[in-house]
Design an enzyme around this catalytic site. Structure first.
Site, mmCIF file in Angstrom:
data_model
loop_
_atom_site.group_PDB
_atom_site.id
_atom_site.type_symbol
_atom_site.label_atom_id
_atom_site.label_comp_id
_atom_site.label_asym_id
_atom_site.label_seq_id
_atom_site.Cartn_x
_atom_site.Cartn_y
_atom_site.Cartn_z
ATOM 1 N N LYS A 1 0.833 -1.212 0.000
ATOM 2 C CA LYS A 1 0.000 0.000 0.000
ATOM 3 C C LYS A 1 0.865 1.259 0.000
ATOM 4 O O LYS A 1 0.750 2.124 0.879
ATOM 5 C CB LYS A 1 -0.985 -0.035 1.164
ATOM 6 C CG LYS A 1 -1.921 -1.255 1.075
ATOM 7 C CD LYS A 1 -2.974 -1.294 2.134
ATOM 8 C CE LYS A 1 -3.924 -2.457 1.972
ATOM 9 N NZ LYS A 1 -3.368 -3.781 2.282
HETATM 10 O O1 LIG Z 1 -4.966 -4.564 -0.201
HETATM 11 C C1 LIG Z 1 -5.385 -5.550 0.435
HETATM 12 O O2 LIG Z 1 -4.961 -6.674 0.184
HETATM 13 C C2 LIG Z 1 -6.503 -5.364 1.361
HETATM 14 C C3 LIG Z 1 -7.425 -4.404 1.019
HETATM 15 C C4 LIG Z 1 -8.654 -4.346 1.701
HETATM 16 O O3 LIG Z 1 -9.540 -3.580 1.366
HETATM 17 N N1 LIG Z 1 -8.863 -5.205 2.731
HETATM 18 C C5 LIG Z 1 -7.925 -6.127 3.133
HETATM 19 O O4 LIG Z 1 -8.211 -6.911 4.055
HETATM 20 N N2 LIG Z 1 -6.716 -6.177 2.478
HETATM 21 C C6 LIG Z 1 -5.666 -7.128 2.910
HETATM 22 O O5 LIG Z 1 -6.102 -8.469 2.650
HETATM 23 C C7 LIG Z 1 -5.739 -9.332 3.713
HETATM 24 C C8 LIG Z 1 -7.011 -9.895 4.326
HETATM 25 O O6 LIG Z 1 -6.704 -10.869 5.282
HETATM 26 P P1 LIG Z 1 -7.801 -11.873 5.880
HETATM 27 O O7 LIG Z 1 -8.935 -11.054 6.367
HETATM 28 O O8 LIG Z 1 -7.054 -12.560 6.980
HETATM 29 O O9 LIG Z 1 -8.199 -12.811 4.773
HETATM 30 C C9 LIG Z 1 -4.881 -8.502 4.660
HETATM 31 O O10 LIG Z 1 -3.520 -8.663 4.281
HETATM 32 C C10 LIG Z 1 -5.312 -7.069 4.393
HETATM 33 O O11 LIG Z 1 -4.274 -6.138 4.593
#
Ligand SMILES: O=C(O)c1cc(=O)[nH]c(=O)n1[C@@H]1O[C@H](COP(=O)(O)O)[C@@H](O)[C@H]1O
EC number: 4.1.1.23
Length: 270
Positions: A93
């Site tokens: 990011k």
């Molecule tokens: O850019 C991202 O990957 C991201 C964007 C977003 O809107 N929401 C989000 O959860 N993420 C990332 O996606 C992953 C989600 O993780 P889980 O919720 O464990 O599946 C994390 O690494 C967050 O930083």
């Protein structure tokens, strides 16, 4: 990696699953802590267990930066361990004034050799464009995120009645193309998903938020898939922490397989 190669991998593996390597020392099984590099050992076993079911891997850089210099080494080893035919995402990011973005791009594309990096749009075109000058490398621009705080700015209504996230999508489209830009759209945003798909029918969408955050794979897939695949759906904790015991890799494989089998059903309907 080229757009076409990514699309081919999706149909070859019948999967658009991205495994999120949000690997933390206090979450991995305790028996790994005696290893020289516990996080790398964990990642290696997770990769081996899930590689047949996933087309992409997304280490979240925060989890590696938090460990100091050894974390960067772990990250480098992890990226080197991944087979060349998987798509790699540095979830960092980033985004800053042009010459700084250029250095961020070098860090992730040249030094670490990731295929893509997540970038924040807040500082505008000159903060994003330096990332778009690298051959076969991708920007994944945050558009509509999965978290609650997305309400603070992203839904803000502009004078023309459109929400801010829509302006981000519309305005950024001419910075690159569907062959070097993707957008992050949270899996918790299914109400907005159809409209976003209309705005950007060809772009890949990186969709985090299934699993631990509760997004629905079915709804996202029915709206978001296109003839080239067009989706990468990420799950991190739901896969990598499926078990905290010695069977963690087997449990991760099982979770990834369940998602992949469901994805196959939707891909077969295209
Ligand atoms: O850019 C991202 O990957 C991201 C964007 C977003 O809107 N929401 C989000 O959860 N993420 C990332 O996606 C992953 C989600 O993780 P889980 O919720 O464990 O599946 C994390 O690494 C967050 O930083």
């Amino acid at each position: 990696m080229h757009y076409k190669q990514l699309s081919q991998q999706i149909f070859k593996k019948s999967s658009y699953l991205c495994v999120g390597l949000d690997s933390a020392l206090d979450k991995i099984p305790s028996h790994l802590l005696k290893e020289k590099d516990p996080i790398f050992e964990f990642n290696k076993q997770i990769i081996d267990a899930t590689i047949d079911f996933a087309v992409a891997y997304k280490p979240n850089i925060a989890f590696y930066e938090a460990l100091g210099p050894s974390g960067w080494e772990t990250l480098q080893k992890t990226i080197d361990y991944l087979p060349k035919d998987v798509f790699t995402i540095a979830d960092a990011k980033r985004g800053d004034i042009g010459n700084t973005s250029q250095m961020y791009a070098k860090a992730f594309f040249e030094s670490l050799n990731f295929d893509s990096v997540t970038v924040a749009p807040y500082m505008g075109s000159d903060s994003v464009k330096p990332f778009l000058t690298f051959e076969e490398k991708w920007v994944i621009l945050l558009a509509l995120t999965s978290n609650e705080g997305a309400q603070d700015f992203q839904f803000e209504e502009l004078q023309n009645g459109k929400p801010l996230y829509e302006k981000v999508i519309e305005q950024s489209q001419n910075w690159g193309s569907h062959e070097n830009m993707m957008y992050v759209i949270g899996a918790t945003r299914n109400e907005q998903f159809a409209h976003i798909r209309q705005l950007i029918p060809k772009h890949f969408l990186l969709v985090p938020g299934v699993g631990a955050q509760g997004g629905s794979l079915k709804e996202i897939s029915e709206i978001g898939l296109n003839k080239d695949g067009g989706l990468l759906v990420n799950s991190s904790r739901g896969i990598i922490y499926a078990s905290s015991e010695k069977d963690f890799a087997k449990a991760a494989a099982q979770e990834a397989r369940v998602l992949q089998e469901e994805m196959k059903v939707y891909l077969d309907q295209l």
